[in-house]
Design a protein around this motif. Structure first.
Motif, PDB file in Angstrom:
ATOM      1  N   LEU A 136      22.325 -19.376  -7.493  1.00 34.58           N
ATOM      2  CA  LEU A 136      22.096 -17.723  -7.474  1.00 34.58           C
ATOM      3  C   LEU A 136      20.617 -17.553  -7.639  1.00 34.58           C
ATOM      4  O   LEU A 136      20.104 -16.415  -7.152  1.00 34.58           O
ATOM      5  CB  LEU A 136      22.949 -17.232  -8.735  1.00 34.58           C
ATOM      6  CG  LEU A 136      23.190 -15.843  -8.554  1.00 34.58           C
ATOM      7  CD1 LEU A 136      23.837 -15.434  -7.470  1.00 34.58           C
ATOM      8  CD2 LEU A 136      23.814 -15.601  -9.684  1.00 34.58           C
ATOM      9  N   ASP A 137      20.012 -18.141  -8.527  1.00 35.51           N
ATOM     10  CA  ASP A 137      18.386 -17.681  -8.818  1.00 35.51           C
ATOM     11  C   ASP A 137      17.620 -17.852  -7.546  1.00 35.51           C
ATOM     12  O   ASP A 137      16.813 -16.958  -7.288  1.00 35.51           O
ATOM     13  CB  ASP A 137      17.912 -18.595  -9.789  1.00 35.51           C
ATOM     14  CG  ASP A 137      18.235 -18.575 -11.256  1.00 35.51           C
ATOM     15  OD1 ASP A 137      19.102 -17.580 -11.481  1.00 35.51           O
ATOM     16  OD2 ASP A 137      17.944 -19.339 -11.993  1.00 35.51           O
ATOM     17  N   ASP A 138      17.835 -18.708  -6.848  1.00 37.23           N
ATOM     18  CA  ASP A 138      17.261 -18.823  -5.419  1.00 37.23           C
ATOM     19  C   ASP A 138      17.613 -17.825  -4.505  1.00 37.23           C
ATOM     20  O   ASP A 138      16.671 -17.373  -3.872  1.00 37.23           O
ATOM     21  CB  ASP A 138      17.524 -20.275  -4.770  1.00 37.23           C
ATOM     22  CG  ASP A 138      16.912 -20.385  -3.353  1.00 37.23           C
ATOM     23  OD1 ASP A 138      15.646 -20.382  -3.211  1.00 37.23           O
ATOM     24  OD2 ASP A 138      17.539 -20.703  -2.355  1.00 37.23           O
ATOM     25  N   LEU A 139      18.980 -17.541  -4.380  1.00 37.07           N
ATOM     26  CA  LEU A 139      19.433 -16.279  -3.428  1.00 37.07           C
ATOM     27  C   LEU A 139      18.584 -15.086  -4.247  1.00 37.07           C
ATOM     28  O   LEU A 139      18.191 -14.235  -3.290  1.00 37.07           O
ATOM     29  CB  LEU A 139      20.790 -16.336  -3.346  1.00 37.07           C
ATOM     30  CG  LEU A 139      21.455 -17.445  -2.966  1.00 37.07           C
ATOM     31  CD1 LEU A 139      23.144 -17.381  -3.360  1.00 37.07           C
ATOM     32  CD2 LEU A 139      21.168 -17.405  -1.349  1.00 37.07           C
ATOM     33  N   ARG A 140      18.617 -14.919  -5.178  1.00 35.16           N
ATOM     34  CA  ARG A 140      18.062 -13.583  -6.058  1.00 35.16           C
ATOM     35  C   ARG A 140      16.431 -13.681  -5.463  1.00 35.16           C
ATOM     36  O   ARG A 140      15.952 -12.480  -5.312  1.00 35.16           O
ATOM     37  CB  ARG A 140      18.299 -13.563  -7.682  1.00 35.16           C
ATOM     38  CG  ARG A 140      19.582 -13.387  -7.756  1.00 35.16           C
ATOM     39  CD  ARG A 140      19.806 -11.871  -7.809  1.00 35.16           C
ATOM     40  NE  ARG A 140      21.095 -11.261  -7.876  1.00 35.16           N
ATOM     41  CZ  ARG A 140      21.654 -10.070  -7.707  1.00 35.16           C
ATOM     42  NH1 ARG A 140      20.929  -9.282  -7.381  1.00 35.16           N
ATOM     43  NH2 ARG A 140      22.993  -9.736  -7.963  1.00 35.16           N
ATOM     44  N   MET A 141      15.843 -14.661  -5.699  1.00 39.71           N
ATOM     45  CA  MET A 141      14.485 -14.580  -5.335  1.00 39.71           C
ATOM     46  C   MET A 141      14.198 -14.446  -3.639  1.00 39.71           C
ATOM     47  O   MET A 141      13.501 -13.585  -3.424  1.00 39.71           O
ATOM     48  CB  MET A 141      13.705 -15.886  -5.616  1.00 39.71           C
ATOM     49  CG  MET A 141      12.320 -16.013  -5.360  1.00 39.71           C
ATOM     50  SD  MET A 141      11.835 -17.692  -5.968  1.00 39.71           S
ATOM     51  CE  MET A 141      12.169 -17.890  -7.730  1.00 39.71           C
ATOM     52  N   SER A 142      15.147 -14.908  -3.017  1.00 32.92           N
ATOM     53  CA  SER A 142      14.960 -14.403  -1.616  1.00 32.92           C
ATOM     54  C   SER A 142      15.448 -12.976  -1.466  1.00 32.92           C
ATOM     55  O   SER A 142      14.465 -12.554  -0.725  1.00 32.92           O
ATOM     56  CB  SER A 142      16.075 -15.305  -0.723  1.00 32.92           C
ATOM     57  OG  SER A 142      15.704 -16.648  -0.830  1.00 32.92           O
ATOM     58  N   PHE A 143      16.165 -12.244  -2.233  1.00 30.44           N
ATOM     59  CA  PHE A 143      16.422 -10.935  -1.990  1.00 30.44           C
ATOM     60  C   PHE A 143      15.153 -10.112  -2.273  1.00 30.44           C
ATOM     61  O   PHE A 143      14.790  -9.269  -1.653  1.00 30.44           O
ATOM     62  CB  PHE A 143      17.763 -10.639  -2.911  1.00 30.44           C
ATOM     63  CG  PHE A 143      18.075  -9.092  -2.833  1.00 30.44           C
ATOM     64  CD1 PHE A 143      18.269  -8.519  -1.685  1.00 30.44           C
ATOM     65  CD2 PHE A 143      18.103  -8.463  -4.129  1.00 30.44           C
ATOM     66  CE1 PHE A 143      18.490  -6.960  -1.525  1.00 30.44           C
ATOM     67  CE2 PHE A 143      18.270  -7.046  -4.208  1.00 30.44           C
ATOM     68  CZ  PHE A 143      18.483  -6.438  -3.108  1.00 30.44           C
TER      69      PHE A 143
END
Length: 672
Positions: free
Chosen positions: A90-97
């Motif tokens: 989730l942290d990686d997806l949030r960073m991509s967002f």
């Protein structure tokens, strides 16, 4: 409710919509309800169930489920679940967002990526990990849609419904009841997110009929083929996660031992592994050579002591690396029967040079590598050794009485014995174990050398105690204990050596910066609940009481809950130290005496009080700091600033010292 096209049914049935989804597929015999039961059901129907938290839902169901099922069902708090799914994906997806926040194509690419994510919990219980992962992914998808609308007000015409489906979520659960709850909970979670979708984007996703639920399989994850349950496609990202069952190797039931024989048949010494090792090994096999990742909650035993050498070579040899880890912490849940245990969280992925993250309750550290001891150091596996690899004298386990308490006396019993039989005093020694040393209370023991047996037996109270020991040993089921019934005047396992000694407690609180150790006079016997070094040089005490040695013990030793469990073969015999000059030994000796002198200034305080970080005397603290600097200068000219630096040097030195081969020891460390 499971019939879409209805003919020849009363009109009032039309009020009940077609449900589908398998919820009402099975034919069940309606229960006979009492007036009270009917009233309760109607009252439940009046409640607002729209904002129910799946975590609370699971706890509610646990409160009424059969007691024999409770142990197999996991009801984990949302906060603890986030400790797993955050670093895992989730942290990686949030960073991509955040990186694509002003980039429409980037946001669309991220949204498409969400469609190719599969979440797999192979010990899913009532589905809490899957539920929270589903909600977080739907929440992120919703934010992407909302941002796309902000960037282009006409974008709303390009989409109609959320794309993330329950079919992207997979699970295995042994308990049929928990398996059914997981399926139902996922439907509830989907309905909640559909309501929020309507609130935020104005588009209503019909709740009924139900679509296909998550791919939750009722079965034994230790025996099922995970690739069949959750098939991997080239373009998909699979994230395995969960809180598998913990059972120590000595506590496993026959069915669990059989599971391990199936899952770990090719793993050497698998019988000595904890049950949760099945999930780590099967998970490692599943994700190797793919872009899949996993993160499991585990008892901290898998990253401590001898379990490390048994488990982790089988994982690291697959070109996998620990991507993130939470060090030991208390894992609690919201269940009615809350079983908080001490856990760690370990994430695995294919080995890369990408940074790894090491978490504690209050900090996060970006490091180059995390080894199986969850230390920011190289991947070195420390094996139990029969002898010290450094210039250190032998350390022995203390003496074990095997006497049913008859050779041991309290202060009051000693005074009464000496009062009634003054000649008994010569046969009494102080008895010191971990508790006596740390907490500062006294016990005594009868200690008779072979040449003095006749004299000791002439003292009636002592002779009576010898007779009780003899009878106790004869009644034992162990042949070895029966064999020593004839020498009832001695401890069953006497290891006392005449002379001074250093006592090392077996267990010490994790709160202490240093494991308290001390010098004992020759009139003291160390029990089997502590270790001893006999007739030692003072510099040896200085070395093992130092922060350098403490860092090593905390990294490679075992734990009793979160407390430090010292081990001769894993902590002491493996401790790597450089060759010391006589000048360095003399310096360490001076610092050793300084620490002992500071302790003597506080005779009214126990070791527990003196080594409590909140009450440690300033002079003693300073003496330890001075000693630490002196010890660290034996390793390098500049002192270390944190344990990660110390461990990096220690693991490298251990690797160097053991490169030519060493004498391993497969015995029980408690017999050291």
């Amino acid at each position: 409710m499971n019939t879409e096209k209805r003919n020849d049914v009363p009109g009032y049935f039309e009020k009940f919509p077609y449900v589908n989804g398998g919820l009402f597929t099975e034919n069940l015999t309606p229960p006979n309800l009492s007036r009270t039961a009917r009233k309760i059901i109607l009252e439940c129907g009046e409640l607002d169930w729209s904002e129910i938290n799946p975590d609370i839902f699971g706890s509610m169901m646990q409160a009424v489920v059969r007691s024999e099922d409770r142990g197999s069902m996991h009801y984990t708090s949302v906060g603890n679940i986030m400790k797993v799914i955050g670093p895992l994906f989730l942290d990686d997806l949030r960073m991509s967002f955040e990186e694509s926040f002003n980039n429409q194509k980037g946001l669309e690419k991220l949204r498409a990526r969400l469609n190719n994510i599969q979440i797999f919990d192979p010990a899913c219980g009532s589905g809490n990990f899957l539920i929270i992962a589903f909600k977080e992914l739907r929440r992120l998808e919703m934010e992407i849609f909302m941002r796309l609308r902000e960037l282009d007000p006409n974008y709303q015409t390009l989409f109609t419904l959320p794309q993330i489906q329950l079919t992207q979520f997979y699970g295995i659960e042994l308990s049929d009841f928990a398996h059914e709850i997981a399926i139902l909970s996922l439907w509830l979670a989907e309905h909640q997110m559909n309501v929020r979708f309507k609130q935020n984007l104005g588009i209503l996703v019909p709740a009924l009929p139900l679509k296909a639920g998550g791919n939750i399989v009722c079965g034994n994850a230790a025996r099922l083929d995970w690739n069949v349950v959750c098939a991997k496609e080239a373009e998909t990202e699979v994230y395995i996660l969960g809180n598998p069952p913990y059972v120590g190797y000595s506590l496993q039931e026959e069915t669990q031992k059989a599971d391990m024989a199936v899952a770990l048949s090719d793993v050497p010494n698998y019988k000595n592994l904890d049950y949760i090792a099945c999930w780590f090994i099967k998970g490692a096999r599943y994700i190797e050579k793919t872009n899949s990742q996993l993160a499991f909650v585990t008892t901290n035993s898998l990253c401590q002591g001898e379990q490390v050498a048994l488990l982790w070579p089988n994982i690291l040899e697959r070109d996998l690396a620990i991507s993130f880890a939470y060090k030991a912490f208390k894992w609690n849940n919201n269940a009615k029967h809350n079983a908080g245990v001490t856990c760690s969280i370990v994430g695995l992925r294919s080995s890369t040079d990408a940074p790894k993250r090491l978490y504690s309750e209050s900090t996060v550290q970006e490091v180059k590598n995390i080894n199986p001891y969850l230390a920011a150091a190289r991947n070195v596996i420390v094996q139990k050794l029969a002898k010290p690899i450094s210039e250190l004298p032998q350390m022995l386990r203390g003496s074990s009485p095997v006497d049913d308490g008859n050779l041991i006396l309290s202060d009051e019993e000693r005074r009464e014995l000496v009062r009634s039989s003054p000649s008994a005093a010569k046969f009494l020694k102080k008895l010191m174990g971990s508790s006596e040393f740390i907490r500062g209370f006294h016990r005594w023991c009868i200690w008779v050398e072979p040449q003095d047996v006749a004299e000791a037996q002439s003292i009636e109270p002592i002779a009576n105690r010898f007779e009780k020991v003899r009878k106790f040993r004869l009644e034992s089921k162990k042949a070895a204990t029966k064999e020593i019934a004839g020498i009832a005047y001695r401890f069953g396992e006497p290891r006392y050596v005449q002379g001074s000694s250093i006592i090392v407690p077996q267990v010490s609180s994790e709160r202490r910066e240093y494991v308290p150790m001390g010098f004992l006079t020759e009139d003291t016997v160390i029990t089997n609940l502590a270790f001893g070094i006999y007739s030692p040089d003072p510099w040896v005490f200085a070395l093992i009481v130092s922060k350098m040695h403490n860092a090593w013990v905390r990294a490679v030793g075992g734990r009793m809950r979160t407390d430090i469990r010292y081990s001769v073969r894993l902590c002491y015999n493996t401790f790597p130290m450089p060759s010391l000059t006589q000048k360095q030994k003399d310096t360490l000796t001076t610092h050793a005496f300084n620490i002992l002198a500071e302790r003597e200034k506080h005779p009214e305080k126990s070791m527990a009080h003196m080594y409590d970080p909140d009450t440690m005397p300033k002079g003693l603290s300073q003496a330890h700091q001075d000693l630490d600097i002196a010890v660290e200068r034996c390793y390098r000219s500049k002192p270390f600033s944190r344990d990660e630096e110390r461990l990096d040097v220690l693991f490298a030195l251990y690797e160097e010292r053991t490169a030519g081969g060493v004498e391993l020891d497969d015995g029980d460390d408690l017999d050291a």
